[in-house]
Write a protein that holds these residues in place. Structure first.
Motif, short mmCIF file in Angstrom:
data_model
loop_
_atom_site.label_atom_id
_atom_site.label_comp_id
_atom_site.label_asym_id
_atom_site.label_seq_id
_atom_site.Cartn_x
_atom_site.Cartn_y
_atom_site.Cartn_z
N GLY A 121 19.69 15.97 65.93
CA GLY A 121 19.23 14.60 65.76
C GLY A 121 18.99 14.27 64.29
O GLY A 121 18.93 13.10 63.91
N SER A 122 18.87 15.31 63.42
CA SER A 122 18.65 15.08 61.99
C SER A 122 18.98 16.36 61.22
O SER A 122 19.00 17.46 61.77
CB SER A 122 17.21 14.67 61.72
N LEU A 123 19.24 16.18 59.95
CA LEU A 123 19.50 17.28 59.04
C LEU A 123 18.62 17.12 57.81
O LEU A 123 18.56 16.05 57.19
CB LEU A 123 20.96 17.30 58.60
N LEU A 124 17.92 18.20 57.45
CA LEU A 124 17.10 18.21 56.23
C LEU A 124 17.89 18.89 55.12
O LEU A 124 18.22 20.07 55.22
CB LEU A 124 15.78 18.95 56.47
N VAL A 125 18.22 18.14 54.06
CA VAL A 125 18.94 18.67 52.91
C VAL A 125 17.90 19.13 51.90
O VAL A 125 17.16 18.31 51.33
CB VAL A 125 19.87 17.62 52.28
N HIS A 126 17.79 20.43 51.70
CA HIS A 126 16.75 20.97 50.81
C HIS A 126 17.00 20.59 49.35
O HIS A 126 18.14 20.33 48.92
CB HIS A 126 16.68 22.48 50.94
N ALA A 127 15.92 20.57 48.58
CA ALA A 127 15.99 20.20 47.17
C ALA A 127 16.50 21.36 46.33
O ALA A 127 16.34 22.53 46.70
CB ALA A 127 14.62 19.76 46.68
N PRO A 128 17.11 21.07 45.20
CA PRO A 128 17.47 22.15 44.27
C PRO A 128 16.20 22.75 43.65
O PRO A 128 15.11 22.17 43.74
CB PRO A 128 18.34 21.45 43.23
N THR A 129 16.34 23.86 43.02
CA THR A 129 15.21 24.53 42.36
C THR A 129 15.62 24.93 40.94
O THR A 129 16.79 24.82 40.55
CB THR A 129 14.77 25.78 43.14
N VAL A 130 14.62 25.39 40.18
CA VAL A 130 14.86 25.89 38.82
C VAL A 130 14.37 27.33 38.75
O VAL A 130 13.23 27.62 39.13
CB VAL A 130 14.12 25.04 37.76
N SER A 131 15.22 28.23 38.29
CA SER A 131 14.80 29.62 38.14
C SER A 131 13.82 29.75 36.98
O SER A 131 13.85 28.97 36.03
CB SER A 131 16.01 30.52 37.88
N GLY A 132 12.96 30.73 37.06
CA GLY A 132 11.99 30.94 35.99
C GLY A 132 12.62 31.64 34.79
O GLY A 132 13.79 32.02 34.79
N CYS A 133 11.82 31.80 33.75
CA CYS A 133 12.26 32.49 32.53
C CYS A 133 11.66 33.89 32.50
O CYS A 133 10.59 34.14 33.05
CB CYS A 133 11.81 31.72 31.30
N ALA A 134 12.34 34.80 31.85
CA ALA A 134 11.85 36.17 31.68
C ALA A 134 11.73 36.48 30.20
O ALA A 134 12.57 36.06 29.39
CB ALA A 134 12.80 37.16 32.35
N PRO A 135 10.67 37.20 29.79
CA PRO A 135 10.53 37.54 28.37
C PRO A 135 11.61 38.51 27.92
O PRO A 135 12.06 39.36 28.68
CB PRO A 135 9.15 38.19 28.29
N ALA A 136 12.04 38.36 26.68
CA ALA A 136 13.08 39.24 26.12
C ALA A 136 12.93 39.28 24.62
O ALA A 136 12.33 38.38 24.01
CB ALA A 136 14.47 38.74 26.51
N ILE A 137 13.45 40.34 24.02
CA ILE A 137 13.52 40.46 22.56
C ILE A 137 14.98 40.61 22.18
O ILE A 137 15.61 41.62 22.48
CB ILE A 137 12.72 41.68 22.06
N GLY A 138 15.54 39.58 21.57
CA GLY A 138 16.92 39.65 21.13
C GLY A 138 17.87 39.85 22.30
O GLY A 138 17.57 39.60 23.46
#
Length: 348
Positions: free
Chosen positions: A156-173
């Motif tokens: 009877g209906s379809l829920l289209v999920h929202a996009p997401t944003v991946s997090g950041c990870a610390p790094a050196i160079g």
């Protein structure tokens, strides 16, 4: 009775010492090879100094040693004691830095992630009634996917999920790991000694000290100050002062790198559903953003495949945190050496 005149003659001639060469006994005056010393003072009247003849240091100083000093941060670059002075008697450091610098923290870039799939409901309100999940493939790039086929009248209906944003990870160079702090010192030192006949020098006011000839690069003959307290006044024969340390306490560190929340993201995707499994017969399309999912109501929803494309792919950035220098390197008790001029790198 014949040997007495010979003994008297020896006494008149002065003290003698003997060296055996094969079966022949050769007599030498102690005044010749030991240069003015009494016979009992000669270490070996047939051997000359094979090291260096140096004036003994004044009271409060140890015997002369071979001291190498160089700009070395790697233990492998510190030379071994030479064969002429093989005994290691001192290992030290110099040129301690009062401050240390931490490498700048960085963060990996975030990314916009497509919706993980769709959720069907038998009701028209996308309320999860008799829910059916249509999951996208792992790491979905938006290409046509056929997670399942649902006949007409089942949804009877379809829920289209929202996009997401991946997090950041610390790094050196580029390596992605925080670099180790460099050594807190810039100078290494090594003292070497060996056995030598002290009384085999031509000048009786000097002593024989084990040392190679010529001295290795970066080396000098030095005497260590043995009395507690501050720096000594170096004697005339050993005018250059070296201040070194045998140990140190290192509490230096860098605060851990981290990343703040993602900021400035704008991720918008167009998700299309199809009645066939080849993404050819369009059922419907919805634009979804980070604001939340969209509900698509029936009737006659027949889902067989889906695909997606980015309309706006701007994941934003993360601000790095940490990388602050704390602590310090504290040298232990100082060891003072007075050295002959030349051949030694000055220690700050």
């Amino acid at each position: 009775m014949r040997k007495y005149p010979f003994v008297i003659a020896l006494a008149v001639a002065g003290s003698f010492a003997a060296c055996l060469t094969g079966a022949v006994s050769q007599h030498y005056s102690c005044d010749d090879p030991c240069y003015g010393l009494d016979e009992h003072e000669c270490d070996d009247p047939c051997v000359a100094c094979e090291g260096r003849c140096l004036h003994p240091p004044p009271l409060g100083f140890g015997d002369p040693i071979l001291l190498w000093t160089g700009e070395a941060t790697d233990a492998a670059s510190v030379p071994a004691c030479p064969a002429e002075a093989p005994e290691l008697v001192f290992e030290g450091y110099g040129g301690f830095g009062a401050e240390h610098v931490c490498p700048a923290c960085q963060c990996t870039e975030p990314s916009c992630e497509l919706p993980p799939g769709l959720t069907g409901s038998t009701s028209a309100a996308c309320d999860g009634t008799a829910a059916t999940s249509f999951d996208a493939p792992a790491g979905w790039s938006g290409a046509c996917a056929a997670p399942a086929a649902v006949s007409s009248g089942e949804l009877g209906s379809l829920l289209v999920h929202a996009p997401t944003v991946s997090g950041c990870a610390p790094a050196i160079g580029a390596a992605g790991a925080q670099a180790e702090l460099p050594a807190p010192w810039s100078v290494r030192a090594r003292g070497c000694a060996g056995s030598a006949g002290k009384h085999t020098c031509r000048d009786p006011s000097t002593m024989c000290v084990a040392a190679p000839a010529p001295l290795p690069a970066g080396s000098a003959m030095c005497v260590r100050y043995l009395r507690p307290g501050g720096a000594p006044e170096c004697p005339e024969d050993y005018p250059e002062l070296r201040e070194l340390y045998q140990d140190y306490d290192d509490t230096r560190r860098c605060t851990p790198c981290g990343c703040g929340p993602v900021e400035g993201s704008a991720c918008t995707a167009l998700v299309s559903t199809y009645e066939d499994d080849g993404c050819g017969q369009l059922l419907g399309a919805e634009t979804v953003t980070l604001a939340g999912p969209k509900c698509v109501a029936g009737p006659e929803l027949r889902l067989a495949s889906m695909d997606a494309v980015w309309i706006k792919d701007e994941p934003g950035t993360c601000a790095p945190t940490g990388g602050v220098a704390v602590g310090e390197a504290t040298p232990g008790r100082a060891a003072f050496f007075c050295c002959q001029s030349g051949g030694v790198i000055a220690v700050p």
